[in-house]
Write a protein that holds these residues in place. Structure first.
Motif, short mmCIF file in Angstrom:
data_model
loop_
_atom_site.label_atom_id
_atom_site.label_comp_id
_atom_site.label_asym_id
_atom_site.label_seq_id
_atom_site.Cartn_x
_atom_site.Cartn_y
_atom_site.Cartn_z
N MET A 13 0.82 -1.19 0.00
CA MET A 13 0.00 0.00 0.00
C MET A 13 0.87 1.26 0.00
N GLY A 14 1.99 1.28 0.73
CA GLY A 14 2.84 2.46 0.76
C GLY A 14 3.46 2.75 -0.58
N GLU A 15 3.85 1.71 -1.34
CA GLU A 15 4.46 1.94 -2.65
C GLU A 15 3.45 2.51 -3.63
N GLN A 16 2.21 2.16 -3.50
CA GLN A 16 1.19 2.72 -4.38
C GLN A 16 1.02 4.22 -4.11
N ASP A 17 1.12 4.60 -2.85
CA ASP A 17 0.93 6.00 -2.48
C ASP A 17 2.16 6.85 -2.77
N ARG A 18 3.36 6.30 -2.50
CA ARG A 18 4.59 7.09 -2.58
C ARG A 18 5.51 6.69 -3.71
N GLY A 19 5.20 5.68 -4.46
CA GLY A 19 6.06 5.22 -5.54
C GLY A 19 7.02 4.16 -5.05
N TYR A 20 7.82 3.61 -5.95
CA TYR A 20 8.75 2.56 -5.60
C TYR A 20 10.04 3.14 -5.05
N HIS A 21 10.60 2.47 -4.08
CA HIS A 21 11.87 2.89 -3.50
C HIS A 21 13.01 2.42 -4.38
N ALA A 22 13.95 3.30 -4.63
CA ALA A 22 15.11 2.95 -5.44
C ALA A 22 16.04 2.06 -4.61
N ASP A 23 16.71 1.14 -5.28
CA ASP A 23 17.70 0.31 -4.60
C ASP A 23 18.87 1.19 -4.21
N ARG A 24 19.40 0.91 -3.03
CA ARG A 24 20.52 1.71 -2.56
C ARG A 24 21.50 0.83 -1.80
N ILE A 25 22.72 1.38 -1.67
CA ILE A 25 23.75 0.68 -0.90
C ILE A 25 24.19 1.60 0.24
N SER A 26 24.64 0.99 1.31
CA SER A 26 25.15 1.75 2.46
C SER A 26 26.66 1.64 2.49
N VAL A 27 27.32 2.77 2.68
CA VAL A 27 28.78 2.81 2.75
C VAL A 27 29.16 3.39 4.11
N SER A 28 30.03 2.69 4.83
CA SER A 28 30.48 3.15 6.15
C SER A 28 31.81 3.89 6.02
N TYR A 29 31.92 4.97 6.77
CA TYR A 29 33.14 5.77 6.85
C TYR A 29 33.51 5.89 8.32
N TRP A 30 34.81 5.98 8.61
CA TRP A 30 35.30 6.15 9.98
C TRP A 30 36.26 7.33 10.04
N ASP A 31 36.13 8.11 11.13
CA ASP A 31 37.07 9.22 11.33
C ASP A 31 38.12 8.82 12.36
N ALA A 32 39.08 9.70 12.61
CA ALA A 32 40.19 9.39 13.51
C ALA A 32 39.73 9.21 14.95
N ALA A 33 38.57 9.72 15.31
CA ALA A 33 38.03 9.56 16.66
C ALA A 33 37.30 8.23 16.82
N GLY A 34 37.19 7.44 15.74
CA GLY A 34 36.53 6.14 15.81
C GLY A 34 35.04 6.18 15.53
N ASN A 35 34.50 7.32 15.15
CA ASN A 35 33.07 7.42 14.84
C ASN A 35 32.77 6.81 13.48
N GLU A 36 31.67 6.10 13.40
CA GLU A 36 31.22 5.53 12.12
C GLU A 36 30.14 6.42 11.54
N ILE A 37 30.28 6.73 10.28
CA ILE A 37 29.30 7.53 9.55
C ILE A 37 28.82 6.68 8.40
N VAL A 38 27.52 6.52 8.26
CA VAL A 38 26.95 5.70 7.19
C VAL A 38 26.27 6.63 6.19
#
Length: 103
Positions: free
Chosen positions: A1-26
């Motif tokens: 029902m949600g896809e009919q109302d809002r359209g289809y969701h595009a396929d996506r990938i998640s990429v993780s990044y880390w900084d020198a403080a050890g934080n992960e950013i996605v």
């Protein structure tokens, strides 16, 4: 029902990044995006440090060079002897103009 109302969701990938403080950013990118268009380094929103994909070797903050004045750049290009010669020439021109204008 949600896809009919809002359209289809595009396929996506998640990429993780880390900084020198050890934080992960996605970050999420379109699945059909070529690998060369996905950035290797981003700025961490938490610390402002650069963040990279390698968790064990995060990028370090680049060393910033202090501001240089115009005089500092001139001193890099000229030796003391050249500077003295140029100053003498400029003073001679100034004296000739002032001496010639008052006579």
């Amino acid at each position: 029902m949600g896809e009919q109302d809002r359209g289809y969701h595009a396929d996506r990938i998640s990429v993780s990044y880390w900084d020198a403080a050890g934080n992960e950013i996605v970050r999420h990118f379109a699945a059909n995006l070529p690998d060369e268009e996905i950035p290797d380094v981003i700025d961490s929103p938490q610390t402002g440090l650069p963040a990279g994909r390698d968790k064990d070797n995060p990028p370090q903050l680049a060393k910033t060079e202090p501001y240089k004045t115009h005089l500092a750049y001139v001193k890099e290009r000229r030796s003391d002897a050249e500077a003295a010669q140029l100053l003498d020439e400029a003073l001679d021109q100034l004296r000739s103009r002032r001496g010639g204008g008052t006579a």
